[in-house]
Design a protein around this motif. Structure first.
Motif, PDB file in Angstrom:
ATOM      1  N   PRO A  24      73.333  30.039  -4.604  1.00 26.31           N
ATOM      2  CA  PRO A  24      72.052  30.744  -4.749  1.00 26.31           C
ATOM      3  C   PRO A  24      71.232  30.641  -3.474  1.00 26.31           C
ATOM      4  O   PRO A  24      71.279  29.623  -2.773  1.00 26.31           O
ATOM      5  CB  PRO A  24      71.375  30.008  -5.907  1.00 26.31           C
ATOM      6  N   PRO A  25      70.482  31.679  -3.125  1.00 22.93           N
ATOM      7  CA  PRO A  25      69.653  31.612  -1.910  1.00 22.93           C
ATOM      8  C   PRO A  25      68.542  30.587  -2.064  1.00 22.93           C
ATOM      9  O   PRO A  25      68.081  30.289  -3.173  1.00 22.93           O
ATOM     10  CB  PRO A  25      69.097  33.040  -1.791  1.00 22.93           C
ATOM     11  N   VAL A  26      68.152  30.043  -0.938  1.00 27.66           N
ATOM     12  CA  VAL A  26      67.107  29.013  -0.961  1.00 27.66           C
ATOM     13  C   VAL A  26      65.781  29.592  -1.414  1.00 27.66           C
ATOM     14  O   VAL A  26      65.051  28.997  -2.212  1.00 27.66           O
ATOM     15  CB  VAL A  26      66.975  28.378   0.437  1.00 27.66           C
ATOM     16  N   ALA A  27      65.442  30.786  -0.918  1.00 27.01           N
ATOM     17  CA  ALA A  27      64.170  31.419  -1.259  1.00 27.01           C
ATOM     18  C   ALA A  27      64.329  32.927  -1.125  1.00 27.01           C
ATOM     19  O   ALA A  27      65.172  33.405  -0.357  1.00 27.01           O
ATOM     20  CB  ALA A  27      63.049  30.920  -0.342  1.00 27.01           C
ATOM     21  N   PRO A  28      63.543  33.686  -1.864  1.00 25.38           N
ATOM     22  CA  PRO A  28      63.591  35.145  -1.711  1.00 25.38           C
ATOM     23  C   PRO A  28      63.182  35.550  -0.300  1.00 25.38           C
ATOM     24  O   PRO A  28      62.438  34.837   0.382  1.00 25.38           O
ATOM     25  CB  PRO A  28      62.579  35.642  -2.752  1.00 25.38           C
ATOM     26  N   PRO A  29      63.638  36.725   0.161  1.00 27.45           N
ATOM     27  CA  PRO A  29      63.272  37.170   1.517  1.00 27.45           C
ATOM     28  C   PRO A  29      61.776  37.329   1.717  1.00 27.45           C
ATOM     29  O   PRO A  29      61.273  37.172   2.825  1.00 27.45           O
ATOM     30  CB  PRO A  29      64.009  38.507   1.655  1.00 27.45           C
ATOM     31  N   ASP A  30      61.048  37.682   0.629  1.00 26.52           N
ATOM     32  CA  ASP A  30      59.607  37.889   0.759  1.00 26.52           C
ATOM     33  C   ASP A  30      58.800  36.652   0.373  1.00 26.52           C
ATOM     34  O   ASP A  30      57.586  36.734   0.202  1.00 26.52           O
ATOM     35  CB  ASP A  30      59.181  39.065  -0.110  1.00 26.52           C
ATOM     36  N   ALA A  31      59.459  35.500   0.219  1.00 26.46           N
ATOM     37  CA  ALA A  31      58.738  34.282  -0.147  1.00 26.46           C
ATOM     38  C   ALA A  31      57.829  33.855   0.998  1.00 26.46           C
ATOM     39  O   ALA A  31      58.199  33.945   2.172  1.00 26.46           O
ATOM     40  CB  ALA A  31      59.722  33.166  -0.478  1.00 26.46           C
ATOM     41  N   PRO A  32      56.618  33.395   0.690  1.00 24.07           N
ATOM     42  CA  PRO A  32      55.706  32.960   1.763  1.00 24.07           C
ATOM     43  C   PRO A  32      56.225  31.705   2.447  1.00 24.07           C
ATOM     44  O   PRO A  32      56.767  30.812   1.797  1.00 24.07           O
ATOM     45  CB  PRO A  32      54.394  32.691   1.019  1.00 24.07           C
ATOM     46  N   GLY A  33      56.097  31.677   3.740  1.00 22.72           N
ATOM     47  CA  GLY A  33      56.586  30.538   4.515  1.00 22.72           C
ATOM     48  C   GLY A  33      57.007  30.973   5.907  1.00 22.72           C
ATOM     49  O   GLY A  33      56.512  31.986   6.434  1.00 22.72           O
ATOM     50  N   LEU A  34      57.898  30.219   6.513  1.00 21.28           N
ATOM     51  CA  LEU A  34      58.336  30.473   7.887  1.00 21.28           C
ATOM     52  C   LEU A  34      59.847  30.320   7.953  1.00 21.28           C
ATOM     53  O   LEU A  34      60.417  29.374   7.403  1.00 21.28           O
ATOM     54  CB  LEU A  34      57.656  29.491   8.852  1.00 21.28           C
ATOM     55  N   ARG A  35      60.499  31.247   8.658  1.00 14.81           N
ATOM     56  CA  ARG A  35      61.940  31.174   8.898  1.00 14.81           C
ATOM     57  C   ARG A  35      62.185  31.061  10.395  1.00 14.81           C
ATOM     58  O   ARG A  35      61.660  31.855  11.173  1.00 14.81           O
ATOM     59  CB  ARG A  35      62.653  32.402   8.318  1.00 14.81           C
ATOM     60  N   ILE A  36      62.984  30.047  10.749  1.00 17.25           N
ATOM     61  CA  ILE A  36      63.300  29.798  12.153  1.00 17.25           C
ATOM     62  C   ILE A  36      64.800  29.621  12.297  1.00 17.25           C
ATOM     63  O   ILE A  36      65.515  29.417  11.309  1.00 17.25           O
ATOM     64  CB  ILE A  36      62.561  28.548  12.686  1.00 17.25           C
ATOM     65  N   ASN A  37      65.282  29.682  13.521  1.00 14.30           N
ATOM     66  CA  ASN A  37      66.702  29.557  13.830  1.00 14.30           C
ATOM     67  C   ASN A  37      66.935  28.305  14.670  1.00 14.30           C
ATOM     68  O   ASN A  37      66.124  27.974  15.543  1.00 14.30           O
ATOM     69  CB  ASN A  37      67.202  30.789  14.587  1.00 14.30           C
ATOM     70  N   LEU A  38      68.043  27.630  14.407  1.00  9.73           N
ATOM     71  CA  LEU A  38      68.446  26.455  15.172  1.00  9.73           C
ATOM     72  C   LEU A  38      69.844  26.678  15.725  1.00  9.73           C
ATOM     73  O   LEU A  38      70.698  27.283  15.066  1.00  9.73           O
ATOM     74  CB  LEU A  38      68.457  25.193  14.302  1.00  9.73           C
ATOM     75  N   THR A  39      70.079  26.199  16.932  1.00  8.77           N
ATOM     76  CA  THR A  39      71.410  26.211  17.537  1.00  8.77           C
ATOM     77  C   THR A  39      71.796  24.779  17.860  1.00  8.77           C
ATOM     78  O   THR A  39      70.962  23.979  18.284  1.00  8.77           O
ATOM     79  CB  THR A  39      71.429  27.060  18.823  1.00  8.77           C
ATOM     80  N   SER A  40      73.054  24.466  17.647  1.00  6.66           N
ATOM     81  CA  SER A  40      73.507  23.097  17.882  1.00  6.66           C
ATOM     82  C   SER A  40      74.969  23.128  18.266  1.00  6.66           C
ATOM     83  O   SER A  40      75.682  24.120  18.031  1.00  6.66           O
ATOM     84  CB  SER A  40      73.311  22.229  16.640  1.00  6.66           C
ATOM     85  N   MET A  88      76.889  26.165  16.538  1.00  6.76           N
ATOM     86  CA  MET A  88      76.486  26.373  15.156  1.00  6.76           C
ATOM     87  C   MET A  88      75.104  27.006  15.135  1.00  6.76           C
ATOM     88  O   MET A  88      74.217  26.608  15.891  1.00  6.76           O
ATOM     89  CB  MET A  88      76.461  25.049  14.389  1.00  6.76           C
ATOM     90  N   SER A  89      74.942  27.994  14.262  1.00  9.79           N
ATOM     91  CA  SER A  89      73.647  28.647  14.087  1.00  9.79           C
ATOM     92  C   SER A  89      73.163  28.358  12.672  1.00  9.79           C
ATOM     93  O   SER A  89      73.884  28.626  11.700  1.00  9.79           O
ATOM     94  CB  SER A  89      73.762  30.156  14.319  1.00  9.79           C
ATOM     95  N   HIS A  90      71.958  27.824  12.575  1.00  8.49           N
ATOM     96  CA  HIS A  90      71.365  27.500  11.281  1.00  8.49           C
ATOM     97  C   HIS A  90      70.072  28.281  11.114  1.00  8.49           C
ATOM     98  O   HIS A  90      69.290  28.425  12.067  1.00  8.49           O
ATOM     99  CB  HIS A  90      71.066  25.997  11.170  1.00  8.49           C
ATOM    100  N   LYS A  91      69.867  28.776   9.904  1.00 11.20           N
ATOM    101  CA  LYS A  91      68.616  29.456   9.580  1.00 11.20           C
ATOM    102  C   LYS A  91      67.858  28.586   8.599  1.00 11.20           C
ATOM    103  O   LYS A  91      68.385  28.222   7.542  1.00 11.20           O
ATOM    104  CB  LYS A  91      68.883  30.833   8.986  1.00 11.20           C
ATOM    105  N   LEU A  92      66.625  28.248   8.939  1.00  7.10           N
ATOM    106  CA  LEU A  92      65.805  27.344   8.142  1.00  7.10           C
ATOM    107  C   LEU A  92      64.657  28.098   7.491  1.00  7.10           C
ATOM    108  O   LEU A  92      64.092  29.035   8.088  1.00  7.10           O
ATOM    109  CB  LEU A  92      65.235  26.216   9.008  1.00  7.10           C
ATOM    110  N   TYR A  93      64.325  27.696   6.291  1.00  5.67           N
ATOM    111  CA  TYR A  93      63.155  28.223   5.597  1.00  5.67           C
ATOM    112  C   TYR A  93      62.171  27.077   5.369  1.00  5.67           C
ATOM    113  O   TYR A  93      62.496  26.079   4.724  1.00  5.67           O
ATOM    114  CB  TYR A  93      63.548  28.854   4.260  1.00  5.67           C
ATOM    115  N   ILE A  94      60.978  27.228   5.924  1.00  3.86           N
ATOM    116  CA  ILE A  94      59.893  26.255   5.733  1.00  3.86           C
ATOM    117  C   ILE A  94      58.925  26.860   4.730  1.00  3.86           C
ATOM    118  O   ILE A  94      58.305  27.904   4.994  1.00  3.86           O
ATOM    119  CB  ILE A  94      59.183  25.930   7.058  1.00  3.86           C
ATOM    120  N   GLN A  95      58.809  26.241   3.576  1.00  2.78           N
ATOM    121  CA  GLN A  95      57.993  26.800   2.511  1.00  2.78           C
ATOM    122  C   GLN A  95      56.507  26.644   2.813  1.00  2.78           C
ATOM    123  O   GLN A  95      56.073  25.748   3.550  1.00  2.78           O
ATOM    124  CB  GLN A  95      58.338  26.137   1.184  1.00  2.78           C
ATOM    125  N   SER A  96      55.732  27.546   2.233  1.00  3.05           N
ATOM    126  CA  SER A  96      54.277  27.493   2.389  1.00  3.05           C
ATOM    127  C   SER A  96      53.731  26.369   1.511  1.00  3.05           C
ATOM    128  O   SER A  96      54.256  26.108   0.420  1.00  3.05           O
ATOM    129  CB  SER A  96      53.680  28.833   1.977  1.00  3.05           C
TER     130      SER A  96
END
Length: 546
Positions: A147-163, A197-205
């Motif tokens: 299941p997805p972590v959060a809906p695409p329109d969920a309030p918060g911030l999405r950032i990308n990480l490379t490692s 590795m590419s990671h997509k993070l969701y930071i909730q509001s």
């Protein structure tokens, strides 16, 4: 004979009542077909790696627990690589189907966040739909494994990480700030071209404000035990990170918070907190150490210190080992690549650009005053080494040189090497000494010492005999008797005793006698024969005339 009559043909243009019934039946059937087709929604294709729990005609498609479709057909793809599911959606679901729409199977799961989907144990699995906001309509979708972590329109911030490859971060892992979970990892993908590795993070509001332009991200291993040149360290995270790991972030203490991060900003994911803190030193000078001592115990990322203050980092041990050395005919040193990071000297300037040329000139001047690098033990238990910078007054002059187009940092022997050199010098001096005369003198001294000890033993024997004599044993008693008699004698001359008074009178008489005899003695001094002849009287004085 009369003429025969002919029948007259007349075209009848009216519809026969017989056709009314089939026409009505046809109209009713057409209306029923239209009504049935108008009630049908679009048909979509769902692609899954495994169709476990999916049954044609039974498995439902839901959103917000409302039925909006049903699976009609389950089959394998032509290349047998995946399962294809044909589903019929309701008309109201047509506006939900776009390229951002997500599907996943809801079934009992035991994951990092606990147990979910227990309601499907009796009712069976179903497919969950998460509507998208895109305007591009599609009819083929890839079903998500989780299941997805959060809906695409969920309030918060999405950032990308490379490692770099090697971290254990996966989809659903927690993202924490100072031990508190503030988000999740939405996706993790490996790029074989860039080997990252590419990671997509969701930071909730409302925690998106914690992420700034100066934030650093690192892997949270849950339990971190480290024993190196810096000592022994143990860091324990939360229970969730202890089980599954995750990502944590923060701003280094010597940096400002910075501006708020933008949507889809890209950051680097470091292996640990120390690496994250070291990563912000962007201005540095690279030098090569040509070490003659052993480098066993010196590892990458070891500190470079000046009198206990960290000023740099060891980057590679060894580095470019096969490159030609300036004086390879006389020695074959181990090259070590280090970085001097001037931003460490002033925490206020750690986020500002540094004049590298000025620092390089300053270091060259320090080389002339005896600044040298050496390897020292940082931990006696593990044998870990670090690079120590210090001034040595007796250091030989240093001439600038390069190794593999990189400036060389002057070095000196480390602590163990210096001890070894001193021991070697001491042995050389001992070898140069004339041992025979010293041994002869030592033998003579030992003989004299032996004779002296014999005499001391003889004297000790005599003393033992003397102490064993009965007269010597009685000597203390005799001394005590003598002291007792002396005390009794002295008591007879006390001020109140008769002897004391008689002695005082005798001394008074003696004093009177001495006073009486003084004129006689004075006359004898003046005229020794006065006892025989009369004393000569001086002539009378004769007055003189003017």
């Amino acid at each position: 004979m009369s003429e025969p009559q002919r029948a007259q043909r007349r075209i009848q243009r009216s519809l026969s009542p017989v056709w009314i019934v089939p026409i009505v039946a046809l109209l009713i059937g057409a209306w029923m077909i239209y009504d049935n087709l108008s009630r049908l929604g679009p048909s979509i294709t769902l692609i899954m790696d495994n169709a476990e729990g999916i049954e044609a005609g039974k498995t439902l498609i839901k959103t917000r627990n409302v039925e909006i479709g049903k699976v009609e057909k389950v089959s394998l793809s032509q290349d047998l690589s995946h399962a294809e599911i044909i589903a019929r959606m309701s008309p109201q679901a047509s506006k939900m189907l776009n390229e951002e729409t997500q599907f996943w199977v809801v079934k009992p799961r035991i994951g990092r966040e606990g147990v979910s989907g227990l309601g499907t144990v009796l009712s069976g699995a179903f497919i969950q739909l998460l509507p998208g906001n895109s305007e591009v309509e599609i009819d083929t979708f890839q079903v998500l494994d989780q299941p997805p972590v959060a809906p695409p329109d969920a309030p918060g911030l999405r950032i990308n990480l490379t490692s770099q490859v090697g971290n254990s971060v996966t989809t659903g892992d927690p993202v924490s700030y100072q031990g508190f979970t503030v988000g999740r990892v939405e996706s993790s993908e490996f790029n074989p071209v860039s080997r990252e590795m590419s990671h997509k993070l969701y930071i909730q509001s409302p925690y998106e404000g914690l992420v700034t332009t100066n934030s650093r991200f690192w892997t949270a291993s849950g339990l971190d035990i480290r024993l190196d040149s810096q000592g022994f360290k143990v860091n324990v995270g939360s229970l969730e990170s202890l089980v599954s790991g995750g990502i944590t972030f923060g701003v280094p203490s010597n940096m400002t918070m910075g501006a708020k991060a933008k949507e889809n900003a890209t950051y680097v994911l470091f292996n640990d907190e120390d690496s994250a803190k070291e990563g912000h030193y962007s201005d540095y000078l690279e030098y090569v150490l040509l070490v003659d001592d052993t480098v066993r115990g010196l590892s990458e990322n070891a500190p470079v210190e000046y009198r206990g203050v960290r000023v740099g980092t060891v980057m590679a041990v060894p580095w470019n080992f096969s490159a030609p050395q300036p004086d390879s005919l006389s020695r074959f040193a181990i090259p070590i690549l280090i970085r001097i990071e001037p931003q460490r000297f002033d925490e206020q300037e750690s986020n500002q650009e540094v004049d590298i040329a000025q620092w390089k000139e300053r270091l060259n001047g320090m080389f002339g005053h005896g600044l040298r690098a050496s390897l020292k033990a940082g931990n006696l238990l593990t044998g870990a080494l670090f690079v120590d910078l210090n001034f040595y007054k007796d250091a030989p002059p240093f001439q600038s040189m390069k190794f593999a187009n990189t400036p060389v940092f002057p070095t000196t022997s480390g602590g163990f090497a210096q001890i070894e050199q001193k021991v070697s010098n001491l042995l050389d001096k001992l070898n140069g000494l004339e041992i025979e005369p010293i041994l002869s003198s030592l033998n003579t001294t030992l003989e004299s010492t032996a004779q002296t000890m014999n005499k001391v033993n003889h004297i000790a024997d005599s003393v033992d005999k003397l102490l064993a004599d009965p007269a010597t044993s009685a000597l203390p008693a005799n001394v005590n008797n003598t002291m007792r008699q002396l005390r009794d004698t002295l008591q007879g001359f006390s001020p109140d005793s008769k002897g004391y008074n008689e002695l005082t009178q005798t001394l008074s008489r003696l004093e009177q006698l001495m006073r009486d005899i003084q004129p006689v003695v004075r006359t004898l001094n003046e005229q020794p024969n006065a006892l025989i002849f009369n004393k000569k009287l001086p002539a009378d004085p004769q007055p003189r005339a003017k």
